[in-house]
Design an enzyme around this catalytic site. Structure first.
Site, PDB file in Angstrom:
ATOM      1  N   GLY A   1     -31.197  72.965  -6.225  1.00  0.00           N
ATOM      2  CA  GLY A   1     -29.934  73.469  -5.671  1.00  0.00           C
ATOM      3  C   GLY A   1     -28.749  72.956  -6.475  1.00  0.00           C
ATOM      4  O   GLY A   1     -28.724  71.785  -6.859  1.00  0.00           O
TER       5      GLY A   1
ATOM      6  N   ASP B   1     -27.540  66.690  -0.669  1.00  0.00           N
ATOM      7  CA  ASP B   1     -28.268  66.173   0.506  1.00  0.00           C
ATOM      8  C   ASP B   1     -28.253  64.646   0.655  1.00  0.00           C
ATOM      9  O   ASP B   1     -28.599  64.138   1.718  1.00  0.00           O
ATOM     10  CB  ASP B   1     -29.737  66.627   0.460  1.00  0.00           C
ATOM     11  CG  ASP B   1     -29.880  68.140   0.473  1.00  0.00           C
ATOM     12  OD1 ASP B   1     -28.964  68.821   0.941  1.00  0.00           O
ATOM     13  OD2 ASP B   1     -30.930  68.637   0.002  1.00  0.00           O
TER      14      ASP B   1
ATOM     15  N   ASP C   1     -30.356  62.648  -0.336  1.00  0.00           N
ATOM     16  CA  ASP C   1     -31.690  62.261   0.140  1.00  0.00           C
ATOM     17  C   ASP C   1     -32.551  61.629  -0.954  1.00  0.00           C
ATOM     18  O   ASP C   1     -33.777  61.712  -0.913  1.00  0.00           O
ATOM     19  CB  ASP C   1     -32.404  63.485   0.750  1.00  0.00           C
ATOM     20  CG  ASP C   1     -32.581  64.603  -0.272  1.00  0.00           C
ATOM     21  OD1 ASP C   1     -31.943  64.549  -1.351  1.00  0.00           O
ATOM     22  OD2 ASP C   1     -33.357  65.536  -0.008  1.00  0.00           O
TER      23      ASP C   1
ATOM     24  N   ARG D   1     -31.569  69.898   4.103  1.00  0.00           N
ATOM     25  CA  ARG D   1     -33.022  70.080   4.069  1.00  0.00           C
ATOM     26  C   ARG D   1     -33.675  69.249   5.179  1.00  0.00           C
ATOM     27  O   ARG D   1     -33.360  69.466   6.333  1.00  0.00           O
ATOM     28  CB  ARG D   1     -33.577  69.711   2.695  1.00  0.00           C
ATOM     29  CG  ARG D   1     -34.883  70.454   2.398  1.00  0.00           C
ATOM     30  CD  ARG D   1     -35.473  69.999   1.097  1.00  0.00           C
ATOM     31  NE  ARG D   1     -34.691  70.400  -0.044  1.00  0.00           N
ATOM     32  CZ  ARG D   1     -35.108  71.226  -0.994  1.00  0.00           C
ATOM     33  NH1 ARG D   1     -36.311  71.740  -0.924  1.00  0.00           N
ATOM     34  NH2 ARG D   1     -34.346  71.524  -2.014  1.00  0.00           N
TER      35      ARG D   1
ATOM     36  N   ARG E   1     -35.179  77.453  -9.166  1.00  0.00           N
ATOM     37  CA  ARG E   1     -36.380  76.774  -8.676  1.00  0.00           C
ATOM     38  C   ARG E   1     -37.531  77.481  -9.383  1.00  0.00           C
ATOM     39  O   ARG E   1     -37.650  78.697  -9.327  1.00  0.00           O
ATOM     40  CB  ARG E   1     -36.477  76.887  -7.162  1.00  0.00           C
ATOM     41  CG  ARG E   1     -35.233  76.321  -6.454  1.00  0.00           C
ATOM     42  CD  ARG E   1     -35.515  75.927  -5.024  1.00  0.00           C
ATOM     43  NE  ARG E   1     -34.295  75.849  -4.237  1.00  0.00           N
ATOM     44  CZ  ARG E   1     -33.609  74.721  -4.001  1.00  0.00           C
ATOM     45  NH1 ARG E   1     -34.024  73.577  -4.496  1.00  0.00           N
ATOM     46  NH2 ARG E   1     -32.531  74.746  -3.263  1.00  0.00           N
TER      47      ARG E   1
ATOM     48  N   ASP F   1     -35.136  65.207  -6.186  1.00  0.00           N
ATOM     49  CA  ASP F   1     -36.487  64.636  -6.322  1.00  0.00           C
ATOM     50  C   ASP F   1     -37.465  65.563  -7.046  1.00  0.00           C
ATOM     51  O   ASP F   1     -38.238  65.121  -7.888  1.00  0.00           O
ATOM     52  CB  ASP F   1     -37.087  64.394  -4.924  1.00  0.00           C
ATOM     53  CG  ASP F   1     -36.630  63.073  -4.348  1.00  0.00           C
ATOM     54  OD1 ASP F   1     -35.882  62.361  -5.029  1.00  0.00           O
ATOM     55  OD2 ASP F   1     -37.035  62.772  -3.201  1.00  0.00           O
TER      56      ASP F   1
ATOM     57  N   THR G   1     -27.498  66.383  -5.969  1.00  0.00           N
ATOM     58  CA  THR G   1     -27.842  67.124  -4.751  1.00  0.00           C
ATOM     59  C   THR G   1     -26.838  66.800  -3.663  1.00  0.00           C
ATOM     60  O   THR G   1     -26.418  65.645  -3.536  1.00  0.00           O
ATOM     61  CB  THR G   1     -29.267  66.816  -4.245  1.00  0.00           C
ATOM     62  OG1 THR G   1     -29.422  67.385  -2.932  1.00  0.00           O
ATOM     63  CG2 THR G   1     -29.554  65.327  -4.158  1.00  0.00           C
TER      64      THR G   1
HETATM   65  P1  ADP Z   1     -34.559  69.377  -6.070  1.00  0.00           P
HETATM   66  O1  ADP Z   1     -34.643  69.030  -7.511  1.00  0.00           O
HETATM   67  O2  ADP Z   1     -33.153  69.572  -5.604  1.00  0.00           O
HETATM   68  O3  ADP Z   1     -35.358  68.423  -5.195  1.00  0.00           O
HETATM   69  P2  ADP Z   1     -36.695  71.334  -5.833  1.00  0.00           P
HETATM   70  O4  ADP Z   1     -37.566  70.470  -4.994  1.00  0.00           O
HETATM   71  O5  ADP Z   1     -36.613  72.780  -5.497  1.00  0.00           O
HETATM   72  O6  ADP Z   1     -35.184  70.831  -5.857  1.00  0.00           O
HETATM   73  O7  ADP Z   1     -37.190  71.170  -7.333  1.00  0.00           O
HETATM   74  C1  ADP Z   1     -36.494  71.813  -8.391  1.00  0.00           C
HETATM   75  C2  ADP Z   1     -37.468  72.249  -9.445  1.00  0.00           C
HETATM   76  O8  ADP Z   1     -38.108  71.099 -10.001  1.00  0.00           O
HETATM   77  C3  ADP Z   1     -38.616  73.121  -8.963  1.00  0.00           C
HETATM   78  O9  ADP Z   1     -38.257  74.465  -8.788  1.00  0.00           O
HETATM   79  C4  ADP Z   1     -39.592  72.948 -10.103  1.00  0.00           C
HETATM   80  O10 ADP Z   1     -39.190  73.697 -11.222  1.00  0.00           O
HETATM   81  C5  ADP Z   1     -39.430  71.458 -10.424  1.00  0.00           C
HETATM   82  N1  ADP Z   1     -40.428  70.683  -9.681  1.00  0.00           N
HETATM   83  C6  ADP Z   1     -40.471  70.426  -8.360  1.00  0.00           C
HETATM   84  N2  ADP Z   1     -41.582  69.723  -8.030  1.00  0.00           N
HETATM   85  C7  ADP Z   1     -42.257  69.531  -9.176  1.00  0.00           C
HETATM   86  C8  ADP Z   1     -43.497  68.884  -9.512  1.00  0.00           C
HETATM   87  N3  ADP Z   1     -44.259  68.308  -8.586  1.00  0.00           N
HETATM   88  N4  ADP Z   1     -43.875  68.891 -10.795  1.00  0.00           N
HETATM   89  C9  ADP Z   1     -43.116  69.489 -11.750  1.00  0.00           C
HETATM   90  N5  ADP Z   1     -41.948  70.111 -11.501  1.00  0.00           N
HETATM   91  C10 ADP Z   1     -41.526  70.143 -10.248  1.00  0.00           C
HETATM   92  O1  F6P Z   2     -31.032  70.752  -1.609  1.00  0.00           O
HETATM   93  C1  F6P Z   2     -29.808  71.379  -1.420  1.00  0.00           C
HETATM   94  C2  F6P Z   2     -29.936  72.458  -0.367  1.00  0.00           C
HETATM   95  O2  F6P Z   2     -28.674  73.084  -0.213  1.00  0.00           O
HETATM   96  C3  F6P Z   2     -30.458  71.990   0.985  1.00  0.00           C
HETATM   97  O3  F6P Z   2     -29.483  71.347   1.756  1.00  0.00           O
HETATM   98  C4  F6P Z   2     -30.947  73.287   1.572  1.00  0.00           C
HETATM   99  O4  F6P Z   2     -31.991  73.070   2.511  1.00  0.00           O
HETATM  100  C5  F6P Z   2     -31.477  74.021   0.374  1.00  0.00           C
HETATM  101  O5  F6P Z   2     -30.862  73.443  -0.775  1.00  0.00           O
HETATM  102  C6  F6P Z   2     -31.197  75.504   0.399  1.00  0.00           C
HETATM  103  O6  F6P Z   2     -31.792  76.083  -0.708  1.00  0.00           O
HETATM  104  P1  F6P Z   2     -31.506  77.567  -1.197  1.00  0.00           P
HETATM  105  O7  F6P Z   2     -30.143  77.596  -1.817  1.00  0.00           O
HETATM  106  O8  F6P Z   2     -32.582  77.840  -2.172  1.00  0.00           O
HETATM  107  O9  F6P Z   2     -31.551  78.432   0.026  1.00  0.00           O
END
Ligand code: ADP
Ligand code: F6P
Length: 324
Positions: A15, A131, A133, A175, A76, A107, A129
């Protein structure tokens, strides 16, 4: 030991968050000042796999520190969880001469950075982020702007809620985490703050409280829900039926992710971006930058991902005391 880094790249993933542009700018300008070439990878790991890689110079990041979103775009990319795809990503970095990478995200994005590091690309994560978190850091880029945006919006809902003597449920993002809800709940003077970390699902107690507060003459009743609590619209319907008091739900949604970053987000993002480049120049890899007690720190990604973060008990207790 310092290595011979020549070219680094930066990407934003997951995000978007206000302040990501300030971090990109800091990465680019610090790297150039220290003799490195810099590339930008567009649309996160998806753009890496599609080789959407551009050259960045000092002027490419002019006039962006005040802008929300991310000039590089974000995505993502679920396929990046597959080991063969991660190896392909590392090979693409090598093909473009990229020796080091800064990943700005949450994360999930760190796990992608960790995978690239495993495949030989030096990678550093920055906490981007709204969040808040991420366990290894007390600050994440974007949180301050998001809570200020949400706080101002909730003030507005409160005005109309008071005029109509309604109960208002306002759902904020986060989230599975309740930090945005906790901060807004305290700063907006909410009567209830519902957090996924500790909500006991005792809706009856909330209903009785609303009725009691109305008898005491309170004109509004503000409930700030973290999105992880569940369906706020359905909750509003149930509360209205049980109390006889008009109840509305407002879901703030993506408005919380946009807008010009606050001073704090720009400042911290600028320092963290510079720190990421310094770590790469020192030959470090698989690290994330964070902030502890107001100081920049860095951790091994694996260690950082294993840490746990909880809602500060004292803050929550205070929120309960002040909501009378
Ligand atoms: P955030 O980085 O905000 O936590 P996401 O959890 O959606 O958001 O992760 C962002 C991107 O990071 C994912 O769409 C993917 O491309 C990559 N990613 C997430 N988890 C993994 C993983 N276990 N291994 C490799 N890449 C990952
Ligand atoms: O991680 C940031 C965040 O805005 C969360 O607070 C929320 O749950 C999520 O992303 C929403 O994701 P998307 O923009 O893909 O709907």
């Amino acid at each position: 030991m310092a290595n011979q880094m020549k070219t680094i790249a930066v990407l934003t993933s997951g995000g978007d968050a206000p302040g990501m542009n300030a971090a990109i700018r800091a990465v680019v300008r610090t790297a150039i000042a220290k003799g490195l070439n810099v590339k930008g990878i567009e649309r996160g790991y998806a753009g890496l796999l599609n080789e959407e890689i551009i050259d960045l110079d000092t002027r490419s990041v002019s006039d962006i520190i005040q802008r929300g979103g991310t000039i590089l775009g974000t995505a993502r990319c679920l396929e990046f969880k597959q080991p063969d795809v991660q190896k392909m990503g590392a090979d693409i970095c090598r093909k473009h001469g990229i020796d080091g990478l800064v990943v700005i995200g949450g994360d999930g994005s760190y796990r992608g950075a960790q995978a690239l590091a495993r495949n030989g690309i030096n990678a550093i994560g920055l906490p981007g982020t709204i969040d808040l978190d991420i366990a290894c850091t007390e600050y994440t880029i974007g949180f301050d702007t998001a809570v200020n945006t949400a706080m101002e919006a909730i003030d507005k809902v409160r005005d109309t809620s008071t005029s109509h003597e309604r109960c208002s449920i306002i759902e904020v993002m986060g989230r599975n985490a309740g930090y945005i809800a906790l901060w807004c709940g305290i700063t907006n003077g909410a009567e209830e703050i519902l957090l996924p970390e500790n909500y006991d699902h005792n809706e009856q107690a909330i209903i009785e409280n609303i009725i009691q507060k109305r008898r005491m003459g309170k004109k509004h009743y503000i409930i700030v829900n973290a999105e992880g609590i569940g369906d706020s619209v359905a909750m509003a319907k149930r509360i209205e039926e049980a109390t006889g008091i008009e109840t509305r739900a407002t879901i703030l949604g993506h408005i919380q992710r946009g807008g010009s970053p606050t001073c704090r987000d720009r400042y911290v993002a600028s320092l963290m971006g510079a720190k990421a480049v310094d770590l790469l120049i020192e030959g470090k890899s698989k690290r994330v930058v964070g902030m502890q007690h107001g100081e920049l720190v860095d951790f091994d990604i694996e260690e950082a991902l294993a840490m746990e973060k909880t809602i500060p008990a004292y803050d929550y207790e205070v929120s309960r005391l002040l909501s009378k």
